[in-house]
Design an enzyme around this catalytic site. Structure first.
Site, PDB file in Angstrom:
ATOM      1  N   LYS A 170       0.871  -1.180   0.000  1.00 19.00           N
ATOM      2  CA  LYS A 170       0.000   0.000   0.000  1.00 19.00           C
ATOM      3  C   LYS A 170       0.900   1.219   0.000  1.00 19.00           C
ATOM      4  CE  LYS A 170      -1.586   2.898   2.681  1.00 19.00           C
ATOM      5  NZ  LYS A 170      -1.447   4.059   1.769  1.00 19.00           N
ATOM      6  N   GLU A 244      10.346   1.969   9.917  1.00 23.36           N
ATOM      7  CA  GLU A 244      11.275   3.072   9.640  1.00 23.36           C
ATOM      8  C   GLU A 244      10.498   4.358   9.865  1.00 23.36           C
ATOM      9  OE1 GLU A 244      14.424   2.800   8.856  1.00 23.36           O
ATOM     10  OE2 GLU A 244      14.454   0.627   8.638  1.00 23.36           O
ATOM     11  N   GLU A 377      10.022  16.845  14.664  1.00 21.25           N
ATOM     12  CA  GLU A 377      10.310  16.729  13.230  1.00 21.25           C
ATOM     13  C   GLU A 377       9.444  17.745  12.477  1.00 21.25           C
ATOM     14  OE1 GLU A 377       8.880  13.209  11.052  1.00 21.25           O
ATOM     15  OE2 GLU A 377      10.946  12.933  10.407  1.00 21.25           O
TER      16      GLU A 377
HETATM   17  P1  NAD Z   1       2.490   8.829   7.258  1.00 23.66           P
HETATM   18  O1  NAD Z   1       2.835   8.093   8.494  1.00 23.66           O
HETATM   19  O2  NAD Z   1       1.425   9.837   7.283  1.00 23.66           O
HETATM   20  O3  NAD Z   1       2.055   7.783   6.113  1.00 23.66           O
HETATM   21  C1  NAD Z   1       2.867   6.710   5.736  1.00 23.66           C
HETATM   22  C2  NAD Z   1       1.997   5.630   5.112  1.00 23.66           C
HETATM   23  O4  NAD Z   1       1.104   5.129   6.093  1.00 23.66           O
HETATM   24  C3  NAD Z   1       1.130   6.113   3.942  1.00 23.66           C
HETATM   25  O5  NAD Z   1       1.055   5.089   2.979  1.00 23.66           O
HETATM   26  C4  NAD Z   1      -0.227   6.305   4.613  1.00 23.66           C
HETATM   27  O6  NAD Z   1      -1.318   6.192   3.726  1.00 23.66           O
HETATM   28  C5  NAD Z   1      -0.231   5.170   5.614  1.00 23.66           C
HETATM   29  N1  NAD Z   1      -1.122   5.351   6.750  1.00 23.66           N
HETATM   30  C6  NAD Z   1      -1.510   6.521   7.326  1.00 23.66           C
HETATM   31  N2  NAD Z   1      -2.320   6.249   8.378  1.00 23.66           N
HETATM   32  C7  NAD Z   1      -2.427   4.898   8.453  1.00 23.66           C
HETATM   33  C8  NAD Z   1      -3.123   4.011   9.318  1.00 23.66           C
HETATM   34  N3  NAD Z   1      -3.873   4.465  10.320  1.00 23.66           N
HETATM   35  N4  NAD Z   1      -3.009   2.685   9.111  1.00 23.66           N
HETATM   36  C9  NAD Z   1      -2.231   2.201   8.121  1.00 23.66           C
HETATM   37  N5  NAD Z   1      -1.575   2.993   7.250  1.00 23.66           N
HETATM   38  C10 NAD Z   1      -1.665   4.328   7.422  1.00 23.66           C
HETATM   39  O7  NAD Z   1       3.865   9.429   6.727  1.00 23.66           O
HETATM   40  P2  NAD Z   1       4.121  10.348   5.461  1.00 23.66           P
HETATM   41  O8  NAD Z   1       3.562  11.701   5.739  1.00 23.66           O
HETATM   42  O9  NAD Z   1       3.703   9.637   4.222  1.00 23.66           O
HETATM   43  O10 NAD Z   1       5.718  10.410   5.442  1.00 23.66           O
HETATM   44  C11 NAD Z   1       6.449  11.262   6.237  1.00 23.66           C
HETATM   45  C12 NAD Z   1       6.938  10.586   7.501  1.00 23.66           C
HETATM   46  O11 NAD Z   1       7.650   9.408   7.165  1.00 23.66           O
HETATM   47  C13 NAD Z   1       7.915  11.423   8.280  1.00 23.66           C
HETATM   48  O12 NAD Z   1       7.646  11.330   9.651  1.00 23.66           O
HETATM   49  C14 NAD Z   1       9.257  10.790   7.982  1.00 23.66           C
HETATM   50  O13 NAD Z   1      10.246  10.997   8.932  1.00 23.66           O
HETATM   51  C15 NAD Z   1       8.885   9.371   7.859  1.00 23.66           C
HETATM   52  N6  NAD Z   1       9.894   8.653   7.061  1.00 23.66           N
HETATM   53  C16 NAD Z   1      10.751   7.774   7.657  1.00 23.66           C
HETATM   54  C17 NAD Z   1      11.733   7.139   6.922  1.00 23.66           C
HETATM   55  C18 NAD Z   1      12.717   6.178   7.531  1.00 23.66           C
HETATM   56  O14 NAD Z   1      13.314   5.416   6.792  1.00 23.66           O
HETATM   57  N7  NAD Z   1      12.927   6.166   8.817  1.00 23.66           N
HETATM   58  C19 NAD Z   1      11.829   7.392   5.567  1.00 23.66           C
HETATM   59  C20 NAD Z   1      10.954   8.296   5.001  1.00 23.66           C
HETATM   60  C21 NAD Z   1       9.968   8.917   5.755  1.00 23.66           C
END
Ligand code: NAD
Length: 471
Positions: A170, A244, A377
């Protein structure tokens, strides 16, 4: 506007019954790009069912038998690499030239590097009278964010597939172009049906996937808040977890370090992809006595960064993903301004292009260690400079957030830098400009996650050791 309505389930494009949609806009102009149709819990069920059915055949191929499929996916992605770089640049805002190299070429190389692990990795070994067999974990739910879409998908799919797992992906609903290109690539590669399935959607689709009893492992990249929530769902039936998450990484500049180099590299990291990078160094820790000099260097270095059109080859900093992200980042900046922190570059009033989601690269000097800017962040182009008195204080400050994803250390010698690197609670620490290594483990301490991606460490996440004791 392009409608992205087809999902990929059991080896076929499927038009799902819509349960919602996300509208995507060009980060630099605000022009509509695409609408993404969300699937349903039933689609998740069909995808997981297909992945489960495909598991035994895929596993039976053996790692070397699976390698040609990984290589074929890399070939198919490479064939559309220019188109994909442009699409990601428009969605996410990264300047095109950088997007080509970082968002597309590097992940394509990672598909190949992961495939190459099959040559050297032992899926079986002996310990005393035990034969240890590393078996695929099973069906993997892969959930990815938008900021480096192909990189994050690759870091999960390539090792999961090599390990013999089958996958339901997803991807982020906010950067869907990569998923569409991936579906094409998987078709062209002739992957057996059900081995990789893609269901598009947001939180509801993600939660249905995480909760599904036939999923054996959750591999998630995204925010710490969502990670915490879905880890607790996955704990219901003890799914294996790889997470991650976010970061607030420190650049630690020690007395005697090359200040000019340290500052240039820290700005490059902090402002890469407009700060939309989990491992960005967003805190610069400098000796208090060097602050006045740092201030001048920071002003000069920040002024040399070109903000603007991602298509322009000279642009170093593009827009943010969305108007929502821009508003969020500006709120952080206004908070810093209202608190009276010294603004060394950018700020909420700095000129930016009218259209799109631009925020000027911003640097706040001598920020208090307990402020939100120093601990949370931002996920935008904002650097907080903190002053410290002794190297011990620097280490304590660097370790003072709940995160622990990355850090850099700048020291007079690599030996001094390494000594401090060993004291930092962070998953990857670069000393004096040490380069990113795609085969080294990537992941976080503390609230930055669980598990590692990259190289053999990333592969082992998708393997379940079984020990068979022989008479
Ligand atoms: P997010 O957590 O909002 O979303 C990530 C994914 O989770 C998306 O596919 C989203 O649709 C899904 N999602 C959201 N709510 C969910 C739920 N309740 N159940 C299941 N899936 C759900 O993150 P984002 O805004 O897409 O990305 C930014 C964040 O990701 C930042 O905090 C960043 O630091 C982190 N990030 C971490 C790494 C790493 O390797 N550590 C790499 C890139 C980004």
């Amino acid at each position: 506007m392009k409608q992205i309505a087809q999902h990929y389930i059991d080896g076929a494009r499927v038009a799902v019954k819509p349960t919602g949609e996300a509208r995507i806009h060009d980060a630099a102009t605000g022009a509509p790009l695409a609408a993404v149709t969300f699937g349903s819990e039933a689609d998740v069920g069909a995808a997981v069912g297909a992945a489960r059915l495909a598991l035994s055949g895929w596993r039976a191929l053996g790692a070397r038998g699976r390698v040609p499929f990984l290589q074929a996916i890399a070939d198919a992605l490479e064939a559309v690499s220019a188109e994909l770089a442009r699409e990601i640049s428009r969605e996410v805002g990264m300047p095109l030239k950088l997007a080509q190299r970082i968002q597309v070429d590097a992940p394509v190389a990672a598909w190949r590097a992961t495939a190459a692990l099959a040559e050297e990795f032992s899926f079986e070994r002996s310990v005393g009278n035990s034969r240890i067999v590393l078996e695929p974990v099973g069906v993997v739910a892969a959930i990815t964010p938008w900021n480096y879409p192909l990189h994050q998908i690759t870091a999960k799919l390539a090792p999961a597939l090599l390990a013999g797992c089958t996958v339901v992906l997803k991807p982020s609903e906010l950067a869907p172009a990569t998923a569409v290109r991936l579906m094409d690539a998987v078709e062209r590669a002739g992957l057996p049906r059900g081995v990789l399935n893609v269901v598009l959607g947001g939180a509801a689709v993600g939660e249905a996937l995480v909760a599904h009893p036939d999923v054996n492992m959750l591999s998630f990249t995204g925010s710490t808040a969502v990670g915490r929530k879905i880890a607790s769902i996955a704990a219901g039936d003890m799914k294996r977890l790889s997470m991650e998450l976010g970061g607030k990484s420190a650049a630690v500049v020690l007395p005697g370090a090359d200040l000019g180099r340290a500052i240039k590299a820290t700005l490059a990291s902090c402002f890469l992809n407009s700060g939309q990078t989990c491992s960005a160094t967003t805190r610069l820790l400098v000796p208090r006595e060097a602050y006045a000099h740092c201030r001048d260097l920071l002003k000069e270095a920040a002024a040399s960064l070109t903000l603007g059109d991602p298509d322009n080859a000279a642009t170093r900093v593009g827009p943010l993903l969305s108007a929502g992200q821009k508003a969020r980042v500006l709120a952080f900046i206004r908070e810093g301004e209202a608190a009276g922190y010294e603004l060394l570059a950018g700020g909420s009033q700095a000129p930016v292009p009218d259209a799109g989601n631009f925020v000027a690269p911003t640097v706040f000097g001598d920020v208090p260690a307990d402020s939100r800017l120093a601990n949370e962040e931002v996920f935008g182009p904002v650097l907080a400079v903190l002053c410290y008195d002794t190297p011990e204080d620097a280490i304590a400050l660097a370790n003072a957030t709940p995160y622990g994803l990355a850090a850099t250390v700048w020291a007079a010698t690599p030996e001094q830098g390494q000594a401090v690197a060993r004291e930092l609670r962070a998953g990857q620490v670069d000393v004096n400009g040490g380069r990113f290594n795609a085969l080294a483990p990537f992941g976080g301490f503390g609230m930055s996650g669980v598990g590692r991606e990259g190289g053999v460490f990333g592969l082992e996440e998708f393997l379940e050791p079984k020990s068979i004791q022989l008479p």
